[in-house]
Design a protein around this motif. Sequence first.
Motif, PDB file in Angstrom:
ATOM      1  N   ALA A  41      -2.191  12.746  -3.986  1.00  0.00           N
ATOM      2  CA  ALA A  41      -2.266  11.683  -4.820  1.00  0.00           C
ATOM      3  C   ALA A  41      -2.971  10.467  -4.111  1.00  0.00           C
ATOM      4  N   CYS A  42      -2.903  10.577  -2.918  1.00  0.00           N
ATOM      5  CA  CYS A  42      -3.443   9.446  -2.147  1.00  0.00           C
ATOM      6  C   CYS A  42      -4.753   9.506  -2.007  1.00  0.00           C
ATOM      7  N   ARG A  43      -5.368  10.588  -1.523  1.00  0.00           N
ATOM      8  CA  ARG A  43      -6.870  10.631  -1.097  1.00  0.00           C
ATOM      9  C   ARG A  43      -7.767  11.704  -1.951  1.00  0.00           C
ATOM     10  N   SER A  44      -7.002  12.773  -2.582  1.00  0.00           N
ATOM     11  CA  SER A  44      -7.799  13.706  -3.487  1.00  0.00           C
ATOM     12  C   SER A  44      -7.747  13.279  -5.085  1.00  0.00           C
ATOM     13  N   ALA A  45      -6.598  13.261  -5.510  1.00  0.00           N
ATOM     14  CA  ALA A  45      -6.647  12.794  -7.157  1.00  0.00           C
ATOM     15  C   ALA A  45      -6.403  11.345  -7.111  1.00  0.00           C
TER      16      ALA A  45
ATOM     17  N   ASP B 267       0.959  -1.176  -0.080  1.00  0.00           N
ATOM     18  CA  ASP B 267       0.058  -0.107   0.136  1.00  0.00           C
ATOM     19  C   ASP B 267       0.845   1.360   0.029  1.00  0.00           C
ATOM     20  N   ILE B 268       1.111   1.967  -1.159  1.00  0.00           N
ATOM     21  CA  ILE B 268       1.853   2.990  -1.154  1.00  0.00           C
ATOM     22  C   ILE B 268       1.283   4.548  -1.160  1.00  0.00           C
ATOM     23  N   CYS B 269       0.323   4.382  -0.184  1.00  0.00           N
ATOM     24  CA  CYS B 269      -0.503   5.754   0.361  1.00  0.00           C
ATOM     25  C   CYS B 269       0.597   6.733   0.620  1.00  0.00           C
TER      26      CYS B 269
ATOM     27  N   MET C  45     -21.546   3.745 -16.464  1.00  0.00           N
ATOM     28  CA  MET C  45     -21.093   3.195 -15.096  1.00  0.00           C
ATOM     29  C   MET C  45     -22.164   3.502 -13.973  1.00  0.00           C
ATOM     30  N   GLN C  46     -22.015   2.461 -12.950  1.00  0.00           N
ATOM     31  CA  GLN C  46     -23.087   2.518 -12.079  1.00  0.00           C
ATOM     32  C   GLN C  46     -22.285   2.438 -10.449  1.00  0.00           C
ATOM     33  N   PHE C  47     -22.034   3.531  -9.962  1.00  0.00           N
ATOM     34  CA  PHE C  47     -21.267   3.656  -8.643  1.00  0.00           C
ATOM     35  C   PHE C  47     -21.956   3.113  -7.775  1.00  0.00           C
ATOM     36  N   SER C  48     -21.229   2.282  -6.855  1.00  0.00           N
ATOM     37  CA  SER C  48     -21.513   1.702  -5.575  1.00  0.00           C
ATOM     38  C   SER C  48     -20.235   1.441  -4.710  1.00  0.00           C
ATOM     39  N   GLN C  49     -20.452   0.726  -3.678  1.00  0.00           N
ATOM     40  CA  GLN C  49     -19.456   0.707  -2.671  1.00  0.00           C
ATOM     41  C   GLN C  49     -18.292  -0.135  -3.343  1.00  0.00           C
ATOM     42  N   LEU C  50     -18.594  -1.085  -4.259  1.00  0.00           N
ATOM     43  CA  LEU C  50     -17.747  -1.926  -4.873  1.00  0.00           C
ATOM     44  C   LEU C  50     -17.504  -1.677  -6.427  1.00  0.00           C
ATOM     45  N   ASN C  51     -17.851  -0.271  -6.581  1.00  0.00           N
ATOM     46  CA  ASN C  51     -17.631   0.256  -8.035  1.00  0.00           C
ATOM     47  C   ASN C  51     -17.391   1.862  -7.844  1.00  0.00           C
ATOM     48  N   GLN C  52     -16.002   2.248  -7.424  1.00  0.00           N
ATOM     49  CA  GLN C  52     -15.786   3.499  -7.122  1.00  0.00           C
ATOM     50  C   GLN C  52     -14.266   3.678  -7.448  1.00  0.00           C
ATOM     51  N   GLU C  53     -13.816   5.034  -7.259  1.00  0.00           N
ATOM     52  CA  GLU C  53     -12.372   5.197  -7.579  1.00  0.00           C
ATOM     53  C   GLU C  53     -11.798   4.654  -6.611  1.00  0.00           C
ATOM     54  N   LEU C  54     -10.464   4.476  -7.034  1.00  0.00           N
ATOM     55  CA  LEU C  54      -9.501   3.639  -6.110  1.00  0.00           C
ATOM     56  C   LEU C  54      -8.740   4.220  -5.366  1.00  0.00           C
ATOM     57  N   LEU C  55      -8.669   3.643  -4.215  1.00  0.00           N
ATOM     58  CA  LEU C  55      -7.667   4.111  -3.228  1.00  0.00           C
ATOM     59  C   LEU C  55      -6.492   2.997  -3.103  1.00  0.00           C
ATOM     60  N   PRO C  56      -5.368   3.527  -2.919  1.00  0.00           N
ATOM     61  CA  PRO C  56      -4.030   2.520  -2.968  1.00  0.00           C
ATOM     62  C   PRO C  56      -4.337   1.181  -2.422  1.00  0.00           C
ATOM     63  N   ASN C  57      -4.871   1.153  -1.441  1.00  0.00           N
ATOM     64  CA  ASN C  57      -5.197  -0.142  -0.662  1.00  0.00           C
ATOM     65  C   ASN C  57      -6.015  -1.218  -1.281  1.00  0.00           C
ATOM     66  N   MET C  58      -6.713  -0.538  -2.387  1.00  0.00           N
ATOM     67  CA  MET C  58      -7.815  -1.279  -3.130  1.00  0.00           C
ATOM     68  C   MET C  58      -6.966  -2.073  -4.610  1.00  0.00           C
ATOM     69  N   PHE C  59      -5.862  -1.294  -4.687  1.00  0.00           N
ATOM     70  CA  PHE C  59      -5.075  -1.987  -6.049  1.00  0.00           C
ATOM     71  C   PHE C  59      -5.090  -3.321  -5.974  1.00  0.00           C
ATOM     72  N   ASP C  60      -4.799  -3.999  -4.836  1.00  0.00           N
ATOM     73  CA  ASP C  60      -4.598  -5.435  -4.839  1.00  0.00           C
ATOM     74  C   ASP C  60      -5.908  -6.161  -5.023  1.00  0.00           C
ATOM     75  N   ASP C  61      -7.066  -5.788  -4.662  1.00  0.00           N
ATOM     76  CA  ASP C  61      -8.286  -6.425  -4.707  1.00  0.00           C
ATOM     77  C   ASP C  61      -8.706  -6.500  -6.207  1.00  0.00           C
ATOM     78  N   VAL C  62      -8.761  -5.490  -6.839  1.00  0.00           N
ATOM     79  CA  VAL C  62      -9.136  -5.223  -8.222  1.00  0.00           C
ATOM     80  C   VAL C  62      -8.025  -6.058  -9.075  1.00  0.00           C
ATOM     81  N   LEU C  63      -6.675  -5.899  -9.106  1.00  0.00           N
ATOM     82  CA  LEU C  63      -5.820  -6.622 -10.203  1.00  0.00           C
ATOM     83  C   LEU C  63      -5.970  -8.104  -9.735  1.00  0.00           C
ATOM     84  N   THR C  64      -5.861  -8.433  -8.583  1.00  0.00           N
ATOM     85  CA  THR C  64      -5.824  -9.816  -8.036  1.00  0.00           C
ATOM     86  C   THR C  64      -7.299 -10.634  -8.567  1.00  0.00           C
ATOM     87  N   GLY C  65      -8.247  -9.872  -8.447  1.00  0.00           N
ATOM     88  CA  GLY C  65      -9.482 -10.366  -9.016  1.00  0.00           C
ATOM     89  C   GLY C  65      -9.705 -10.551 -10.501  1.00  0.00           C
ATOM     90  N   ILE C  66      -9.053  -9.507 -11.302  1.00  0.00           N
ATOM     91  CA  ILE C  66      -8.709  -9.515 -12.603  1.00  0.00           C
ATOM     92  C   ILE C  66      -8.016 -10.871 -13.317  1.00  0.00           C
TER      93      ILE C  66
END
Length: 308
Positions: A208-212, A199-201, A239-260
């Motif tokens: 870059a971590c929380r705003s952009a 997590d490179i926050c 797009m349909q936004f939800s808790q599982l479909n939103q812009e990514l914080l650094p700790n989320m990178f692992d979830d989406v890429l591992t899932g793909i």
Amino acid sequence: MTKLFFLSGLMLIMSLLSGCKDSQAKSALVVAKTCIGNDAKFSIEFFKTNNQGKRDAKGINHVIVFNPKSELLDFKVNVGLSHRLYVKDNRGKFRKEYIPKQFREIITEENALLNRQKPLAAINADYIGTDDKPQGLNISRGVEYSGDFKNKRSSLGISGGIPRERRATIQAGRRQEAILNYNLVGGNGRFYRGGEFKDICRDLGELACRSAINRSMAAITDRGYVILLVNDKKANSDMQFSQLNQELLPNMFDDVLTGIAKNNCLGKIQEGILFDGGMSPGLYYQNKIYVENFGPIGSVFLIYKKAS
């Protein structure tokens, strides 16, 4: 009459069972189709996912997966120049007169062509300085267009050579093997190293971590596949936004890429890198710009379908 009811009931049950089998067969076909990593002839595909890496027609993550070894593909890098790419001056040195260019321009101009073919896909890459120069290591088919941080920041590379021997790499500076320094695009923020996620926050800083938090990134799996991903709520798609479909914080990178990687049989994520975010993310595939911002682009990574 009882016999008639019995036969009717039996036929209904058989019909339902047959329908279930057809449904299961269709479901199996869908699963098989999405498992692109098991297809020896797979070259490239675009799709969208949610933040768990599951395919979703209304997902915020715009994804391109490709096989660097595919004989159907070729690659190139483009940067913002006031002249043609690869042109030399009177002393025989490559000209490097940089000017700011936006994503749409840098992927459609003459310098974006390869063998007179326009790109099939493109993603924004390197950060750009106040002097309009790319900051990291950028090499386009063996010719370098780099900036002050070329030896400090990591870059994504696709090697030269015949297709079946091509390799994708993410590391800092030039590679020791010359053939690996063929097509490279700079980036910043390495969040996978040797299969370990970080997590490179803190490294990115608060802005870059929380705003952009619109993101552009690349990852490589242990089976050699490359995942390009842009996550931006301003994307030109449904797009349909939800808790599982939103812009990514650094700790989320692992979830989406591992899932793909898991859902498409691509192997395990080994290396991952951020490209320029904020006002820069851009993604293009098959004549459509899905994500476009209006900041200048340091470099773009371009993918081509070889002419038959």
